[in-house]
Design a protein around this motif. Sequence first.
Motif, short mmCIF file in Angstrom:
data_model
loop_
_atom_site.label_atom_id
_atom_site.label_comp_id
_atom_site.label_asym_id
_atom_site.label_seq_id
_atom_site.Cartn_x
_atom_site.Cartn_y
_atom_site.Cartn_z
N VAL A 161 0.85 -1.20 0.00
CA VAL A 161 0.00 0.00 0.00
C VAL A 161 0.88 1.25 0.00
N PRO A 162 0.73 2.15 -0.99
CA PRO A 162 1.51 3.39 -0.99
C PRO A 162 1.22 4.20 0.27
N PRO A 163 2.20 4.91 0.83
CA PRO A 163 3.57 5.11 0.34
C PRO A 163 4.54 4.04 0.85
N SER A 164 4.68 2.95 0.11
CA SER A 164 5.50 1.83 0.53
C SER A 164 6.99 2.13 0.38
N ILE A 165 7.77 1.82 1.43
CA ILE A 165 9.23 1.99 1.35
C ILE A 165 9.81 1.06 0.30
N VAL A 166 9.20 -0.13 0.13
CA VAL A 166 9.68 -1.09 -0.87
C VAL A 166 9.54 -0.48 -2.27
N LEU A 167 8.42 0.18 -2.54
CA LEU A 167 8.23 0.84 -3.84
C LEU A 167 9.25 1.95 -4.06
N ILE A 168 9.56 2.68 -2.99
CA ILE A 168 10.54 3.78 -3.10
C ILE A 168 11.92 3.22 -3.45
N ILE A 169 12.34 2.17 -2.75
CA ILE A 169 13.66 1.57 -3.03
C ILE A 169 13.68 0.97 -4.43
N TYR A 170 12.56 0.35 -4.85
CA TYR A 170 12.50 -0.19 -6.22
C TYR A 170 12.67 0.94 -7.23
N ILE A 178 8.57 7.02 -9.03
CA ILE A 178 7.96 6.51 -7.80
C ILE A 178 6.48 6.87 -7.75
N GLY A 179 6.13 8.02 -8.30
CA GLY A 179 4.72 8.40 -8.38
C GLY A 179 3.93 7.39 -9.23
N ALA A 180 4.53 6.97 -10.35
CA ALA A 180 3.88 5.96 -11.21
C ALA A 180 3.74 4.63 -10.48
N LEU A 181 4.75 4.28 -9.68
CA LEU A 181 4.71 3.04 -8.90
C LEU A 181 3.59 3.10 -7.86
N PHE A 182 3.46 4.23 -7.19
CA PHE A 182 2.40 4.39 -6.18
C PHE A 182 1.03 4.23 -6.83
N THR A 183 0.85 4.85 -7.99
CA THR A 183 -0.44 4.76 -8.70
C THR A 183 -0.73 3.33 -9.11
N ALA A 184 0.30 2.63 -9.62
CA ALA A 184 0.12 1.26 -10.10
C ALA A 184 -0.14 0.28 -8.96
N ALA A 185 0.41 0.55 -7.77
CA ALA A 185 0.28 -0.38 -6.63
C ALA A 185 -0.98 -0.15 -5.82
N PHE A 186 -1.68 0.96 -6.07
CA PHE A 186 -2.82 1.33 -5.24
C PHE A 186 -3.91 0.25 -5.25
N VAL A 373 5.43 -3.63 -9.22
CA VAL A 373 4.31 -4.07 -8.39
C VAL A 373 4.42 -5.58 -8.12
N LEU A 374 4.83 -6.34 -9.14
CA LEU A 374 5.06 -7.78 -8.96
C LEU A 374 6.15 -8.01 -7.91
N PHE A 375 7.21 -7.23 -7.99
CA PHE A 375 8.32 -7.36 -7.04
C PHE A 375 7.82 -7.11 -5.61
N CYS A 376 7.02 -6.05 -5.43
CA CYS A 376 6.52 -5.74 -4.08
C CYS A 376 5.58 -6.82 -3.57
N MET A 377 4.76 -7.37 -4.45
CA MET A 377 3.87 -8.46 -4.04
C MET A 377 4.69 -9.68 -3.62
N ASN A 378 5.78 -9.92 -4.33
CA ASN A 378 6.68 -11.03 -3.98
C ASN A 378 7.34 -10.79 -2.64
N LEU A 421 -1.82 -16.04 -4.96
CA LEU A 421 -2.97 -15.86 -5.84
C LEU A 421 -3.00 -14.43 -6.39
N ALA A 422 -2.75 -13.45 -5.52
CA ALA A 422 -2.73 -12.05 -5.95
C ALA A 422 -1.62 -11.81 -6.97
N LEU A 423 -0.45 -12.43 -6.75
CA LEU A 423 0.67 -12.30 -7.69
C LEU A 423 0.30 -12.89 -9.04
N ALA A 424 -0.35 -14.06 -9.02
CA ALA A 424 -0.78 -14.69 -10.27
C ALA A 424 -1.79 -13.81 -11.01
N MET A 425 -2.70 -13.19 -10.24
CA MET A 425 -3.70 -12.30 -10.84
C MET A 425 -3.03 -11.12 -11.54
#
Length: 435
Positions: A161-170, A178-186, A373-378, A421-425
Amino acid sequence: MFDLSALGIEFGTLAMFGLLLALLVTGMPLAFVTLLVALIFALGWFGPMAVPLITSRVYSFVSSFVFVSVPMFVLMAAILDRSGIARDLFDAMRLIGGRLRGGVAIQTIFVAVILAAMSGIIGGEIVLLGLIALPQMLRLGYDRRLAIGVVCAGGALGTMVPPSIVLIIYGLTANVSIGALFTAAFIPGFMLASFYVAYVLIRAYLDPSKAPIPEPNEMTTREKLSLLKGVILPILVVVFVLGSIYGGIASVTEASAIGVLGVILSTIVRGEFSLTLMKNAALQTLSTVGMIVWIGIGASALIGVFNLMGGIDFVSNAISGISENRYVVLIFMMIILFVLGMFLDWVGIALLTLPIFVPIVMELGFDPVWFGVLFCMNMQMSFLSPPFGPAAFYLKSVAPKDISLGEIFRSLLPFIGLQALALAMLIIFPGITGR
């Protein structure tokens, strides 16, 4: 000194990662292991002239302006840990749970989402929920494994969930917005939370003994309004932080500063602000960010040396050559990340693998933001996976003594399945991320 370059890149790669594993088994911290291995191979492969190259790569990592947002979000979490905001927020969510079967577990997941959207930190959230929500669920007669799983899985939502530190490091490592990552992970973040809610409801209604309905506790309108006060300040902080980012008003770094200010003002309004609180929060922030920075320095140095050796090209070609089907290659990378997540910290995994994986992803024609987003789900799965899933150890530190580490890990298995399951989706339906 022995000339390591005589090994060739194939055996050099094996030697490097063999030495990494051998030193990690001794219990030496990952940051020092990566730095030591980087130094050994820099000197052994290139000689003393290679050392300045390591320092220049390290400097480029720590000098990024966006990296300033990391200590800000950590500080937000540290202040939350020491205030009563989370407890009042949990009490306020009783209005949502009410007389619903499994209501307290669902209430816990809602609180976890709001806390994740406030700071994006995982450890403190699991400890908070372990202190507030777990005792209440156990007292009401909830199935122990269901209660434990909800606390750990809900508390780990800060990864997605944004603002995720994992997304920032990615974003920093992959050179992605990072703004695009936050939008995509929401949406994926809330999708995963909805999976948890659905699982709780299914378990509760298939076997009512797993999640008893609490005794009726009629509240007056005044009491309900009093409870609602607990949710107003956290929601305002979330709106200001995420709203300023999505609205284009502030960058991620600026929004993190707004968040810190919002949390500090919240403690002042609640009458909890003190110099002792701020001092302890600052010390915790220094400790956490210091660990992230040192791991980043070590991993940056190691990947820099490995790249100079030609190792990144070698590994990239090896992974790309596994199959002509790009999805097979993608799934293989996901498996590597999952296995690494069972043993290593997510910061180390990100900084060690992403310089290799992201170019492959782009070469295969995949969107690097979607892959983020796949990386963060993993990494969400890595927080729960035995034998070293951090979520289990965070909860164990505050759980009743009769709850063993083994029981915690067994409780997490269904939730790891939901994450898979969420990662597969996300792989099958990339449009969920809006990409």
